[in-house]
Design an enzyme around this catalytic site. Structure first.
Site, PDB file in Angstrom:
ATOM      1  N   GLY A   1      61.829 -44.733  20.296  1.00 10.94           N
ATOM      2  CA  GLY A   1      62.959 -44.061  20.918  1.00 10.94           C
ATOM      3  C   GLY A   1      63.093 -44.230  22.421  1.00 10.94           C
ATOM      4  O   GLY A   1      62.238 -44.797  23.098  1.00 10.94           O
ATOM      5  N   GLU A   2      64.217 -43.710  22.923  1.00 11.19           N
ATOM      6  CA  GLU A   2      64.521 -43.690  24.346  1.00 11.19           C
ATOM      7  C   GLU A   2      64.893 -42.269  24.755  1.00 11.19           C
ATOM      8  O   GLU A   2      65.604 -41.562  24.038  1.00 11.19           O
ATOM      9  CB  GLU A   2      65.693 -44.613  24.663  1.00 11.19           C
ATOM     10  CG  GLU A   2      65.457 -46.082  24.376  1.00 11.19           C
ATOM     11  CD  GLU A   2      66.706 -46.906  24.640  1.00 11.19           C
ATOM     12  OE1 GLU A   2      67.202 -46.908  25.788  1.00 11.19           O
ATOM     13  OE2 GLU A   2      67.201 -47.541  23.695  1.00 11.19           O
TER      14      GLU A   2
ATOM     15  N   SER B   1      55.715 -53.640  21.092  1.00  9.74           N
ATOM     16  CA  SER B   1      55.800 -54.233  22.423  1.00  9.74           C
ATOM     17  C   SER B   1      54.467 -54.755  22.932  1.00  9.74           C
ATOM     18  O   SER B   1      54.407 -55.362  23.996  1.00  9.74           O
ATOM     19  CB  SER B   1      56.333 -53.195  23.420  1.00  9.74           C
ATOM     20  OG  SER B   1      55.504 -52.037  23.426  1.00  9.74           O
ATOM     21  N   GLY B   2      53.383 -54.511  22.200  1.00 10.28           N
ATOM     22  CA  GLY B   2      52.071 -54.945  22.653  1.00 10.28           C
ATOM     23  C   GLY B   2      51.005 -54.690  21.619  1.00 10.28           C
ATOM     24  O   GLY B   2      51.286 -54.265  20.492  1.00 10.28           O
TER      25      GLY B   2
ATOM     26  N   ASP C   1      71.528 -47.246  17.474  1.00  9.54           N
ATOM     27  CA  ASP C   1      71.627 -45.859  17.011  1.00  9.54           C
ATOM     28  C   ASP C   1      71.396 -44.949  18.216  1.00  9.54           C
ATOM     29  O   ASP C   1      70.292 -44.459  18.450  1.00  9.54           O
ATOM     30  CB  ASP C   1      70.586 -45.617  15.910  1.00  9.54           C
ATOM     31  CG  ASP C   1      70.706 -44.240  15.285  1.00  9.54           C
ATOM     32  OD1 ASP C   1      71.533 -43.435  15.760  1.00  9.54           O
ATOM     33  OD2 ASP C   1      69.953 -43.948  14.337  1.00  9.54           O
ATOM     34  N   HIS C   2      72.457 -44.744  18.998  1.00  9.54           N
ATOM     35  CA  HIS C   2      72.369 -44.004  20.263  1.00  9.54           C
ATOM     36  C   HIS C   2      73.193 -42.722  20.224  1.00  9.54           C
ATOM     37  O   HIS C   2      74.146 -42.608  19.452  1.00  9.54           O
ATOM     38  CB  HIS C   2      72.882 -44.873  21.406  1.00  9.54           C
ATOM     39  CG  HIS C   2      71.830 -45.747  22.022  1.00  9.54           C
ATOM     40  ND1 HIS C   2      71.803 -46.026  23.360  1.00  9.54           N
ATOM     41  CD2 HIS C   2      70.775 -46.383  21.485  1.00  9.54           C
ATOM     42  CE1 HIS C   2      70.764 -46.810  23.629  1.00  9.54           C
ATOM     43  NE2 HIS C   2      70.139 -47.047  22.496  1.00  9.54           N
TER      44      HIS C   2
END
Length: 331
Positions: free
Chosen positions: A106-107, A173-174, A37-38
């Protein structure tokens, strides 16, 4: 049984092609299909980025049984969580209960376009926690008033609710992200086959619920099948060398130019070392193996390159799925 999925890469294919590939993936025998989804591709050479939710609506109507999922949607900046709740509920209805809402923090590449800046990771995760709470409230069916630290919702209600409950999966991620999300999401998403993540997720969920509960662990891995190995390596380098930076770097780069500059010294052989390239299906199976060995219940494959997808689905997907399922049974 391990589930194997197909990735609808909106960054490398146009909207009509994506629908065609989803139909082909269902016919080939994939268990589920995930969609990125970009707003932008990572690299200019990829060349696409249609609106994922319109594509998924069309896919829901063009397919019959394959499960669908966003991998992943960021419900915090480009989209308000109240809007995400509405479109996710609608897609669950259109797909007859086949949809899972995959969410993440998100990015920069996609979220900066609305001019709201790019917060640090801790703030982004706090925003995601609040967004999930809002989405849950709306999916419960009542009238929602919300005044939180990051969002306001004013007299909102979803008028079309699915009969089948909508599962929510969240990317982690962690340890910090697991602590934040394991108790408020249904399923886990991760892009690295790390058993410590799976164990941590299950531990937090068990502690929060008081007893073990069913939770899928969903991963994703790029591959570049092609009868010509060198052609596969060249294609993977051209379109997927951004992958070499890792998600901690990729999340913060804002433009395709940034990704191009950051990966200018990545060589084709570097890409081939991390992504299986060529016709060897057994080599692809071995690259996927660490995921099910780490405890992942579902693994989505990314076939790199739009120009290769018709041949991949027609020639390689079926035999590859047979090999994957046979290998995954022997754990």
């Amino acid at each position: 049984m391990t589930g194997f999925g197909y990735t609808l890469m909106t960054e490398q294919s146009g909207p009509k092609e994506l629908v065609t590939y989803a139909v082909g993936a269902e016919k080939a025998g994939f268990d589920f299909a995930v969609s990125s989804d970009h707003y932008s591709p990572w690299l200019t050479s990829q060349g696409h980025s249609p609106y994922a939710w319109t594509v998924l609506g069309a896919v829901a109507q063009a397919t019959e049984s394959i499960e669908l999922m966003t991998y992943v949607t960021c419900p915090t900046m480009r989209y308000h969580p109240a809007v995400v709740a509405q479109k996710a509920a609608t897609l669950q209805i259109l797909s007859d209960g086949r949809f899972t809402l995959g969410l993440g923090s998100g990015e920069n590449l996609n979220e900066h376009v609305v001019g709201a800046g790019w917060p640090g990771v801790d703030k982004r995760q706090d925003m995601l926690v609040e967004a999930i709470q809002i989405i849950r409230e709306l999916l419960a069916g009542g009238l929602v008033e919300w005044q939180g630290e990051h969002y306001r919702v004013d007299s909102a209600r979803l008028w079309d609710l699915p009969d089948v409950p909508l599962p929510i999966a969240v990317a982690v991620s962690g340890d910090k992200s697991i602590e934040k999300f394991a108790s408020i999401a249904d399923h886990m998403i991760a892009v690295a086959p790390e058993k410590v993540l799976v164990n941590g997720w299950r531990h937090v969920r068990n502690m929060a619920a008081g007893s073990p509960s069913e939770s899928r662990v969903i991963g994703q891995i790029p591959i570049c099948w092609d009868p010509d190995q060198q052609k596969a390596i060249d294609r993977a380098h051209d379109q997927f060398r951004w992958f070499a930076g890792g998600w901690s770097v990729n999340a913060d780069l804002p433009t395709t130019a940034g990704f191009s500059a950051a990966t200018q010294f990545v060589r084709p052989e570097d890409v081939a070392d991390s992504i299986p390239c060529g016709p060897d299906l057994d080599a692809i199976v071995e690259s996927v193996r660490p995921y099910w060995e780490a405890g992942f219940s579902d693994i989505a494959l990314v076939q790199i390159g739009d120009e290769s997808l018709e041949a991949f689905l027609a020639e390689a997907a079926g035999p590859l799925l047979e090999k994957l399922r046979a290998a995954a049974k022997v754990k």
